[in-house]
Write an enzyme that holds these catalytic residues in place. Structure first.
Site: not given
Length: 282
Positions: A170, A271
């Site tokens: 990411h 996250c």
């Protein structure tokens, strides 16, 4: 624009989710590292404890789901800015059902929900960097152009730019915000290249804090009443050289948080929570 920046880093609530036993064997990962489940669960409990006790956030804890091995990584299921929550459409098909419980939790917090229903769109929250002024969306293995367009539509007050994620899972696998106008970035060539593109696309000049380890560049910045600037970052045990760089941030309350096990399944600090600034009158 100053008004938009004023509340940057202010949070009242955090949504988190338990670690399922299935994480150890079944969670998606880019390497074949072996996860110690009980250590991962203890790490996560300590992380939640920091949010609740040390920082005083109201924590909404969602239960783990054994059929969703990655469900602890709640950031990918929603992007929240102001009183709007975009329910995403994660890039990995095995993770799509994670949004159901998240949607319910955000609805209970009276946020305005926007759902990404376009089957051509994919977006993981881990690819979304909000700077307080604008959004950068990483085009990665998990997030595509259509997903970025829907995000831009959901948050019309802000400019949205897309940047390529050349390496890693990411965008936030190698960068995050370290304060108002401060981007924390990994030192690898792909990370630095992406930062250069971000700087070229923006009207604003950001400061940067470069850390030797890309994964250590993922931190959580908050600006909280009675605490001021707060930064949750990796532990010196995990990334000793990067931890020394964070020590230079003299105006921040620095909180090292261990993430040794979850990083094996590509999980970073951001996250594991969706942070929300809920105004009393909403």
């Amino acid at each position: 624009m100053a008004g938009l920046m004023a509340g940057f880093g202010h949070y009242t609530h955090a949504v988190v989710r338990g670690v399922p036993a299935s994480l150890a064997a079944e969670a998606l990962r880019m390497t074949d590292a072996e996860v110690d489940l009980s250590k991962a669960q203890r790490e996560h409990e300590a992380y939640v404890e920091v949010l609740r006790t040390k920082l005083g956030l109201e924590v909404v804890e969602l239960p783990a789901d054994e059929s969703l091995p990655d469900c602890v990584f709640v950031e990918d299921a929603a992007v929240v800015c102001g009183d709007t929550a975009l329910i995403t459409r994660p890039g990995a098909e095995s993770r799509r059902r994670e949004t159901e419980l998240m949607k319910g939790a955000l609805k209970d917090l009276n946020l305005n929900l926007v759902e990404m229903t376009d089957e051509n769109a994919t977006l993981d929250g881990g690819d979304v960097l909000f700077t307080g002024r604008e959004f950068f969306v990483g085009l990665s293995k998990r997030t595509n152009q259509r997903g970025a367009e829907i995000l831009a539509d959901a948050f019309k007050d802000y400019a949205v730019s897309t940047v390529p994620v050349l390496e890693g899972l990411h965008l936030k696998s190698f960068c995050s915000m370290g304060g108002p106008g401060l981007i924390v970035i990994g030192s690898s060539e792909p990370a630095q290249k992406t930062l250069k593109i971000m700087q070229q696309m923006s009207d604003h000049r950001y400061d940067k804090l470069t850390v030797p380890d890309d994964l250590a560049a993922n931190c959580i910045y908050m600006n909280l009443p009675n605490k001021g600037h707060v930064l949750l970052h990796c532990t010196p045990e995990q990334y000793p050289e990067s931890a020394k760089v964070f020590d230079k941030l003299k105006d921040h309350m620095l909180i090292p948080v261990c993430n040794k096990e979850k990083v094996k399944v590509d999980g970073a600090l951001t996250c594991c929570s969706v942070l929300i600034n809920k105004k009393a009158n909403i």
